[in-house]
Design a protein around this motif. Sequence first.
Motif, PDB file in Angstrom:
ATOM      1  N   ALA A  34       6.077   7.269   7.554  1.00 16.50           N
ATOM      2  CA  ALA A  34       5.851   7.415   6.017  1.00 16.50           C
ATOM      3  C   ALA A  34       6.043   6.092   5.202  1.00 16.50           C
ATOM      4  O   ALA A  34       5.586   5.998   4.215  1.00 16.50           O
ATOM      5  CB  ALA A  34       7.237   8.154   5.712  1.00 16.50           C
ATOM      6  N   LYS A  35       6.954   4.932   5.972  1.00 18.09           N
ATOM      7  CA  LYS A  35       6.745   3.751   5.164  1.00 18.09           C
ATOM      8  C   LYS A  35       5.604   3.158   4.988  1.00 18.09           C
ATOM      9  O   LYS A  35       5.315   2.284   4.201  1.00 18.09           O
ATOM     10  CB  LYS A  35       7.627   2.831   6.023  1.00 18.09           C
ATOM     11  CG  LYS A  35       9.183   3.184   5.977  1.00 18.09           C
ATOM     12  CD  LYS A  35       9.999   2.215   6.768  1.00 18.09           C
ATOM     13  CE  LYS A  35      11.432   2.692   6.820  1.00 18.09           C
ATOM     14  NZ  LYS A  35      12.209   1.981   8.030  1.00 18.09           N
ATOM     15  N   HIS A  36       4.637   3.523   5.769  1.00 16.50           N
ATOM     16  CA  HIS A  36       3.174   2.807   5.759  1.00 16.50           C
ATOM     17  C   HIS A  36       1.973   3.827   5.267  1.00 16.50           C
ATOM     18  O   HIS A  36       1.005   3.524   5.493  1.00 16.50           O
ATOM     19  CB  HIS A  36       2.773   2.366   7.120  1.00 16.50           C
ATOM     20  CG  HIS A  36       3.918   1.234   7.483  1.00 16.50           C
ATOM     21  ND1 HIS A  36       3.987  -0.005   7.281  1.00 16.50           N
ATOM     22  CD2 HIS A  36       5.002   1.561   8.583  1.00 16.50           C
ATOM     23  CE1 HIS A  36       5.143  -0.610   7.580  1.00 16.50           C
ATOM     24  NE2 HIS A  36       5.582   0.160   8.602  1.00 16.50           N
ATOM     25  N   THR A  76       5.995  13.395   5.226  1.00 16.59           N
ATOM     26  CA  THR A  76       7.337  12.710   5.293  1.00 16.59           C
ATOM     27  C   THR A  76       7.402  11.518   4.183  1.00 16.59           C
ATOM     28  O   THR A  76       8.534  11.285   3.831  1.00 16.59           O
ATOM     29  CB  THR A  76       7.595  11.812   6.647  1.00 16.59           C
ATOM     30  OG1 THR A  76       7.267  12.958   7.678  1.00 16.59           O
ATOM     31  CG2 THR A  76       8.769  11.509   6.973  1.00 16.59           C
ATOM     32  N   ALA A  77       6.646  11.006   3.745  1.00 19.51           N
ATOM     33  CA  ALA A  77       6.607  10.151   2.466  1.00 19.51           C
ATOM     34  C   ALA A  77       6.964  10.913   1.273  1.00 19.51           C
ATOM     35  O   ALA A  77       7.430  10.308   0.329  1.00 19.51           O
ATOM     36  CB  ALA A  77       5.250   9.230   2.336  1.00 19.51           C
ATOM     37  N   GLY A  78       6.878  12.023   1.271  1.00 19.31           N
ATOM     38  CA  GLY A  78       7.385  13.156   0.327  1.00 19.31           C
ATOM     39  C   GLY A  78       6.207  13.742  -0.588  1.00 19.31           C
ATOM     40  O   GLY A  78       6.539  14.463  -1.722  1.00 19.31           O
ATOM     41  N   LEU A 100       2.025  20.805   6.274  1.00 17.71           N
ATOM     42  CA  LEU A 100       1.531  20.067   5.072  1.00 17.71           C
ATOM     43  C   LEU A 100       0.430  20.963   4.391  1.00 17.71           C
ATOM     44  O   LEU A 100      -0.459  21.054   4.850  1.00 17.71           O
ATOM     45  CB  LEU A 100       0.964  18.690   5.269  1.00 17.71           C
ATOM     46  CG  LEU A 100       0.208  18.182   4.265  1.00 17.71           C
ATOM     47  CD1 LEU A 100       1.256  17.488   3.073  1.00 17.71           C
ATOM     48  CD2 LEU A 100      -0.391  16.789   4.704  1.00 17.71           C
ATOM     49  N   PRO A 101       0.558  21.446   3.307  1.00 16.36           N
ATOM     50  CA  PRO A 101      -0.512  22.471   2.693  1.00 16.36           C
ATOM     51  C   PRO A 101      -1.664  21.261   2.250  1.00 16.36           C
ATOM     52  O   PRO A 101      -1.134  20.377   1.438  1.00 16.36           O
ATOM     53  CB  PRO A 101       0.209  23.065   1.281  1.00 16.36           C
ATOM     54  CG  PRO A 101       1.571  22.414   1.243  1.00 16.36           C
ATOM     55  CD  PRO A 101       1.695  21.421   2.540  1.00 16.36           C
ATOM     56  N   ILE A 102      -2.761  21.989   2.415  1.00 18.46           N
ATOM     57  CA  ILE A 102      -3.868  21.179   1.722  1.00 18.46           C
ATOM     58  C   ILE A 102      -4.890  22.073   1.163  1.00 18.46           C
ATOM     59  O   ILE A 102      -4.772  23.388   1.575  1.00 18.46           O
ATOM     60  CB  ILE A 102      -4.826  20.517   2.870  1.00 18.46           C
ATOM     61  CG1 ILE A 102      -5.138  21.317   4.194  1.00 18.46           C
ATOM     62  CG2 ILE A 102      -3.763  19.356   3.481  1.00 18.46           C
ATOM     63  CD1 ILE A 102      -6.058  20.486   5.049  1.00 18.46           C
ATOM     64  N   PHE A 103      -5.558  21.721   0.011  1.00 18.97           N
ATOM     65  CA  PHE A 103      -6.282  22.650  -0.697  1.00 18.97           C
ATOM     66  C   PHE A 103      -7.851  21.926  -0.795  1.00 18.97           C
ATOM     67  O   PHE A 103      -7.947  20.860  -1.429  1.00 18.97           O
ATOM     68  CB  PHE A 103      -5.867  22.795  -2.082  1.00 18.97           C
ATOM     69  CG  PHE A 103      -4.616  23.405  -1.980  1.00 18.97           C
ATOM     70  CD1 PHE A 103      -4.282  24.855  -1.763  1.00 18.97           C
ATOM     71  CD2 PHE A 103      -3.307  22.617  -1.981  1.00 18.97           C
ATOM     72  CE1 PHE A 103      -2.983  25.337  -1.764  1.00 18.97           C
ATOM     73  CE2 PHE A 103      -2.101  23.414  -1.718  1.00 18.97           C
ATOM     74  CZ  PHE A 103      -1.898  24.602  -1.960  1.00 18.97           C
TER      75      PHE A 103
END
Length: 165
Positions: A34-36, A76-78, A100-103
Amino acid sequence: MIIKGKTWKFADDIDTDAIIPARYLNTSDPVELAKHCMEDADKDFVSKISKGDIIVAGKNFGCGSSREHAPVAIKTAGISCVIAKDFARIFYRNSFNIGLPIFESEEASKGIEQGNEVEIDADKGVIRNLTKNETYKVKPIPPFMQELVSAGGLIAYGKAKYNIK
């Protein structure tokens, strides 16, 4: 499922190497990944976002290699979800597998701008751009896929369903 957040806009063909560069794939630690997140598309992305923000992109988001690390880094990055004109198929499936929801919505992809506040009703298939007072249609997430997202992904769903610790 209602999702609300501020948007971060990206172009067409954002590949998995832009989402999480290969040089960081020596770990599978979600926090480290997530940091990257999005580093090669916007080097300061992670320092600018807030929990619950939304990525909006053009066509073919998540193209390239099939690494599951890409949606893991985003989640994870939010980032609460991703809206795009369309997604690479393996990225699409990997996203739901990790929760992770995607649309997919061409009109939302075109109409939403950087920094807009949007609200998504996954049940009704509606994206409301609160900043521009516009509404876009989106393919609703099927109930089973919403269960995967609510559970935190496929593995968490399976563990809960079959009472596995």
